[in-house]
Design a protein around this motif. Structure first.
Motif, PDB file in Angstrom:
ATOM      1  N   LYS A  73       0.824  -1.207   0.000  1.00 25.49           N
ATOM      2  CA  LYS A  73       0.000   0.000   0.000  1.00 25.49           C
ATOM      3  C   LYS A  73       0.862   1.261   0.000  1.00 25.49           C
ATOM      4  O   LYS A  73       0.575   2.228  -0.708  1.00 25.49           O
ATOM      5  N   GLN A 121       2.252   1.732  -3.453  1.00 24.79           N
ATOM      6  CA  GLN A 121       1.223   2.222  -4.369  1.00 24.79           C
ATOM      7  C   GLN A 121       0.955   3.715  -4.143  1.00 24.79           C
ATOM      8  O   GLN A 121       0.811   4.482  -5.098  1.00 24.79           O
ATOM      9  N   ILE A 162      -7.140   2.617  -2.383  1.00 24.90           N
ATOM     10  CA  ILE A 162      -5.990   1.857  -1.851  1.00 24.90           C
ATOM     11  C   ILE A 162      -6.111   1.672  -0.346  1.00 24.90           C
ATOM     12  O   ILE A 162      -5.892   0.582   0.176  1.00 24.90           O
TER      13      ILE A 162
END
Length: 93
Positions: free
Chosen positions: A62, A65, A90
């Motif tokens: 995460k 990202q 996300i």
């Protein structure tokens, strides 16, 4: 000399009265504020924090990202709205 003592006594009375009035006003105002403000949270009622755990692979993914998403926004590829939507997606997973 009696005039001087009378002046000093009058000053002392005025100063004492002003101090008493000021203290009373302060106490009344603090009482009003205490009634309006919610009580501070008690340290006794707060649950203990869990021991810190190392970041999991999912959390690392995460974070990666989000970093890439931030880079795309900085480059101008994503608008603020698109960035916010993707970030929400996300973080909600």
């Amino acid at each position: 000399m009696p005039g001087l003592l009378r002046g000093v006594a009058r000053t002392a009375v005025v100063a004492g009265t002003a101090t008493a009035v000021s203290n009373r006003v302060s106490r009344r105002q603090q009482g009003r504020w205490a009634q309006q403000a919610p009580p501070p949270p008690s340290l006794v009622d707060t649950p203990p924090l869990p021991p810190s755990a190392p970041l999991t692979d999912d959390m690392n993914d995460k974070i990666d990202q989000l970093k890439r998403l931030g880079e795309l926004k900085a480059q101008g590829v994503l608008t603020e709205g698109e960035f916010a939507d993707q970030k929400r997606r996300i973080l909600s997973d």
